[in-house]
Scaffold this motif. Structure first.
Motif, PDB file in Angstrom:
ATOM      1  N   ALA A  46       7.776  14.424   2.653  1.00 42.84           N
ATOM      2  CA  ALA A  46       6.981  14.555   3.872  1.00 42.84           C
ATOM      3  C   ALA A  46       5.625  13.873   3.705  1.00 42.84           C
ATOM      4  N   PHE A  47       5.025  14.040   2.533  1.00 45.62           N
ATOM      5  CA  PHE A  47       3.748  13.386   2.263  1.00 45.62           C
ATOM      6  C   PHE A  47       3.908  11.872   2.267  1.00 45.62           C
ATOM      7  N   SER A  48       5.009  11.376   1.694  1.00 51.56           N
ATOM      8  CA  SER A  48       5.269   9.936   1.668  1.00 51.56           C
ATOM      9  C   SER A  48       5.430   9.388   3.082  1.00 51.56           C
ATOM     10  N   ALA A  49       6.098  10.141   3.954  1.00 53.67           N
ATOM     11  CA  ALA A  49       6.269   9.718   5.348  1.00 53.67           C
ATOM     12  C   ALA A  49       4.919   9.601   6.045  1.00 53.67           C
ATOM     13  N   PHE A  50       4.016  10.521   5.737  1.00 50.60           N
ATOM     14  CA  PHE A  50       2.665  10.465   6.297  1.00 50.60           C
ATOM     15  C   PHE A  50       1.975   9.180   5.865  1.00 50.60           C
ATOM     16  N   LEU A  51       2.099   8.822   4.590  1.00 56.57           N
ATOM     17  CA  LEU A  51       1.455   7.610   4.094  1.00 56.57           C
ATOM     18  C   LEU A  51       2.033   6.357   4.747  1.00 56.57           C
ATOM     19  N   VAL A  52       3.342   6.301   4.898  1.00 59.01           N
ATOM     20  CA  VAL A  52       3.963   5.134   5.532  1.00 59.01           C
ATOM     21  C   VAL A  52       3.484   4.999   6.972  1.00 59.01           C
TER      22      VAL A  52
ATOM     23  N   PHE B 271      -2.371  18.226  -1.444  1.00 53.07           N
ATOM     24  CA  PHE B 271      -1.726  17.337  -0.476  1.00 53.07           C
ATOM     25  C   PHE B 271      -2.426  17.402   0.878  1.00 53.07           C
ATOM     26  N   ILE B 272      -2.792  18.590   1.312  1.00 51.96           N
ATOM     27  CA  ILE B 272      -3.478  18.749   2.593  1.00 51.96           C
ATOM     28  C   ILE B 272      -4.841  18.066   2.562  1.00 51.96           C
ATOM     29  N   MET B 273      -5.547  18.178   1.440  1.00 52.42           N
ATOM     30  CA  MET B 273      -6.850  17.512   1.310  1.00 52.42           C
ATOM     31  C   MET B 273      -6.709  15.993   1.374  1.00 52.42           C
ATOM     32  N   VAL B 274      -5.692  15.448   0.706  1.00 53.37           N
ATOM     33  CA  VAL B 274      -5.482  14.001   0.736  1.00 53.37           C
ATOM     34  C   VAL B 274      -5.184  13.537   2.155  1.00 53.37           C
ATOM     35  N   MET B 275      -4.298  14.236   2.850  1.00 51.11           N
ATOM     36  CA  MET B 275      -3.965  13.852   4.225  1.00 51.11           C
ATOM     37  C   MET B 275      -5.189  13.945   5.133  1.00 51.11           C
TER      38      MET B 275
ATOM     39  N   ASN C 231       0.823  -1.217   0.000  1.00 51.35           N
ATOM     40  CA  ASN C 231       0.000   0.000   0.000  1.00 51.35           C
ATOM     41  C   ASN C 231       0.850   1.257   0.000  1.00 51.35           C
ATOM     42  N   SER C 232       1.931   1.261   0.768  1.00 46.19           N
ATOM     43  CA  SER C 232       2.811   2.432   0.794  1.00 46.19           C
ATOM     44  C   SER C 232       3.393   2.696  -0.585  1.00 46.19           C
ATOM     45  N   VAL C 233       3.922   1.637  -1.226  1.00 44.43           N
ATOM     46  CA  VAL C 233       4.523   1.798  -2.546  1.00 44.43           C
ATOM     47  C   VAL C 233       3.486   2.245  -3.576  1.00 44.43           C
ATOM     48  N   VAL C 234       2.324   1.619  -3.561  1.00 46.58           N
ATOM     49  CA  VAL C 234       1.286   1.947  -4.548  1.00 46.58           C
ATOM     50  C   VAL C 234       0.842   3.399  -4.409  1.00 46.58           C
ATOM     51  N   PHE C 235       0.544   3.831  -3.184  1.00 42.52           N
ATOM     52  CA  PHE C 235       0.048   5.199  -3.004  1.00 42.52           C
ATOM     53  C   PHE C 235       1.139   6.237  -3.231  1.00 42.52           C
ATOM     54  N   ILE C 236       2.379   5.918  -2.849  1.00 45.28           N
ATOM     55  CA  ILE C 236       3.468   6.861  -3.080  1.00 45.28           C
ATOM     56  C   ILE C 236       3.718   7.022  -4.577  1.00 45.28           C
TER      57      ILE C 236
END
Length: 225
Positions: free
Chosen positions: A43-49, A150-154, A18-23
């Motif tokens: 930073a966004f990738s770190a949030f997803l992980v 990015f803020i909306m996605v988070m 999931n991390s790889v796919v979404f990143i």
């Protein structure tokens, strides 16, 4: 999504996938080029992980809050996978959490955020090719549509699966994006001079004018399409 009949956590392969796919999905929308782009994307990738580690790996938030949750919501199996949808559980919606209002709203924010990032990138890329100021499309509503995306996605992911770590990261990353945006404004002002000053005076930084969104504002110099 997993159901209660399957292992709830410890699914580290799903964390990785999931991390790889979404990143990679986010990368395909954003296409970072500069060092500043890579910082915001990293930073966004770190949030997803961090999100997927708790969603499929180890439920730190559930463990941390388990005593309080069990005492206030004794009829919920808080170590089932569905219970990770904390907002759906705490509000007691009598439905599958994946079909609950917070989950549906999260998809709206996530989808709209990715669409905004993609649309803004296309406008910005075209402007960079001609060394001109990006003012059309999403840039006719806000100065920094990609950061807004990015803020909306988070925020969408927080509605779907809130955790202590991602809740702590969200305001930090938002502040980081605002600071990066201010740096970009200084660079654009230095490069485009009065043209950018006039543009920035007409267009808000992050929150669009409702009159412009709904088309009730009289067309200005930077309103496009």
């Amino acid at each position: 999504m997993m159901h209660d009949t399957a292992p709830a956590y410890g699914l580290w392969s799903l964390v990785i996938v999931n991390s790889v796919v979404f990143i990679l999905f986010a990368y395909s929308f954003f296409k970072p080029q500069t060092a500043r782009d890579w910082r915001s994307f990293g930073a966004f990738s770190a949030f997803l992980v961090a999100l997927f580690v708790e969603m499929y790996g180890f439920p730190l938030t559930i463990y941390f809050l388990s005593g309080w949750l069990q005492s206030h919501y004794p009829n919920v199996d808080w170590f089932s996978h569905d219970a990770g949808h904390l907002l759906e559980m705490m509000f007691g919606w009598k439905t599958n959490p994946h079909a609950g209002p917070f989950h549906i709203l999260s998809f709206i924010f996530i989808g709209a955020g990715f669409v905004l990032i993609s649309a803004a990138w296309r406008v910005l890329y075209d402007a960079q090719q001609t060394r001109s100021l990006a003012t059309s499309g999403p840039y006719s509503y806000v100065l920094h549509p990609q950061y807004v995306g990015f803020i909306m996605v988070m925020f969408g992911f927080l509605l779907q699966w809130p955790t202590i770590l991602t809740l702590a990261m969200f305001p930090v990353l938002t502040v980081m994006y605002v600071r990066l945006a201010h740096t970009e404004e200084q660079d654009a002002r230095a490069e485009f001079g009065d043209a950018y000053v006039r543009y920035a005076a007409d267009v808000p930084g992050f929150i669009p004018k409702l009159s412009r969104v709904f088309g009730t504002e009289s067309t200005g110099g930077y309103r496009h399409g």
